[in-house]
Design a protein around this motif. Structure first.
Motif, mmCIF file in Angstrom:
data_model
loop_
_atom_site.group_PDB
_atom_site.id
_atom_site.type_symbol
_atom_site.label_atom_id
_atom_site.label_comp_id
_atom_site.label_asym_id
_atom_site.label_seq_id
_atom_site.Cartn_x
_atom_site.Cartn_y
_atom_site.Cartn_z
ATOM 1 N N GLN A 92 47.481 38.212 52.437
ATOM 2 C CA GLN A 92 47.360 39.444 51.659
ATOM 3 C C GLN A 92 48.528 39.581 50.676
ATOM 4 N N GLY A 93 49.689 39.112 51.093
ATOM 5 C CA GLY A 93 50.847 39.139 50.203
ATOM 6 C C GLY A 93 50.624 38.276 48.969
ATOM 7 N N TRP A 94 49.958 37.149 49.151
ATOM 8 C CA TRP A 94 49.648 36.286 47.998
ATOM 9 C C TRP A 94 48.679 37.000 47.050
ATOM 10 N N LYS A 95 47.684 37.648 47.645
ATOM 11 C CA LYS A 95 46.708 38.386 46.833
ATOM 12 C C LYS A 95 47.383 39.554 46.101
ATOM 13 N N ASP A 96 48.281 40.243 46.807
ATOM 14 C CA ASP A 96 48.982 41.363 46.186
ATOM 15 C C ASP A 96 49.789 40.907 44.969
#
Length: 225
Positions: A92-96
């Motif tokens: 999710q951090g990568w997507k954020d």
């Protein structure tokens, strides 16, 4: 009284009527044409912009997931690389990072484009609905994002394997190509309709109306004399 004595005033009066009718009719057609062409121009620009943005977004997701996964895998011993996993919160951090970048997805444009196609261009909407919602679902499923109306997904301690991440990146690259193809297809369809509007195959003019009138007059007098 001869027939010509009756026809002359009739033709004069009807000619004035036809001229006025034709002018009014042309004005109505002109306004309708302006509305239709403006609508197509606005919708085509919106479709072009929204699908271009979505394609950039899926391409950016593919890139960051692919690169980050490769770095994580290569950081492990060769014997452990096949079993590398990553936490969903990490993904999710990568997507954020993409959501906060210039590649951020403009969901408002996508919603407006979808509404415009569904309301005004049903055939083009069918092509759109076969791909765009699918891509959204694939993104939500990979990142385990709960969507409105669906059962809440518990992401606690959930993980994805490196193979799953690589497969997702490959899918997103494929979807990027498909979104670009869809954009070209829809723009071509709208351009074709736009061209038909500004260059109609046949237009009705005063001469054609007058010709129809003469045919009616001849038929009328043939039936009575």
């Amino acid at each position: 009284m001869e027939i010509k004595d009756l026809l002359t005033p009739c033709v004069t009066v009807l000619g004035v009527f036809l001229a006025a009718h034709f002018a009014l009719r042309n004005e109505h057609k002109k306004k309708a044409l302006e509305i239709e062409t403006a609508q197509i121009e606005r919708l085509s620009a919106l479709v072009d912009r929204s699908l271009d943005n979505f394609g950039q977004y899926t391409g950016a997701l593919a890139g960051i997931v692919d690169i980050k996964t490769k770095v994580m895998v290569e950081a492990h011993h060769p014997d452990e690389r096949d079993s590398v996993e990553m936490d969903i919160e990490q993904l999710q951090g990568w997507k954020d990072a993409i959501d906060d970048s210039t590649y951020e997805l403009n969901r408002n444009d996508l919603r407006q484009a979808a509404h415009g196609l569904r309301f005004h261009r049903e055939s083009d909407w069918n092509y759109w609905s076969n791909l765009v919602p699918l891509v959204h679902r694939e993104i939500n499923e990979f990142f385990m994002i709960t969507t409105p109306g669906k059962e809440n997904i518990d992401r606690k301690n959930r993980r994805r394997t490196a193979d799953e991440a690589r497969n997702f990146a490959t899918t997103m690259r494929d979807r990027t190509t498909e979104l670009t193809t869809l954009k070209g297809q829809l723009i071509s369809s709208m351009k074709a309709d736009f061209d038909k509007l500004i260059r109609p195959k046949e237009s009705l003019n005063f001469c054609s109306l007058l010709n129809d009138f003469w045919c009616w007059v001849i038929h009328f007098f043939n039936c009575r004399f």
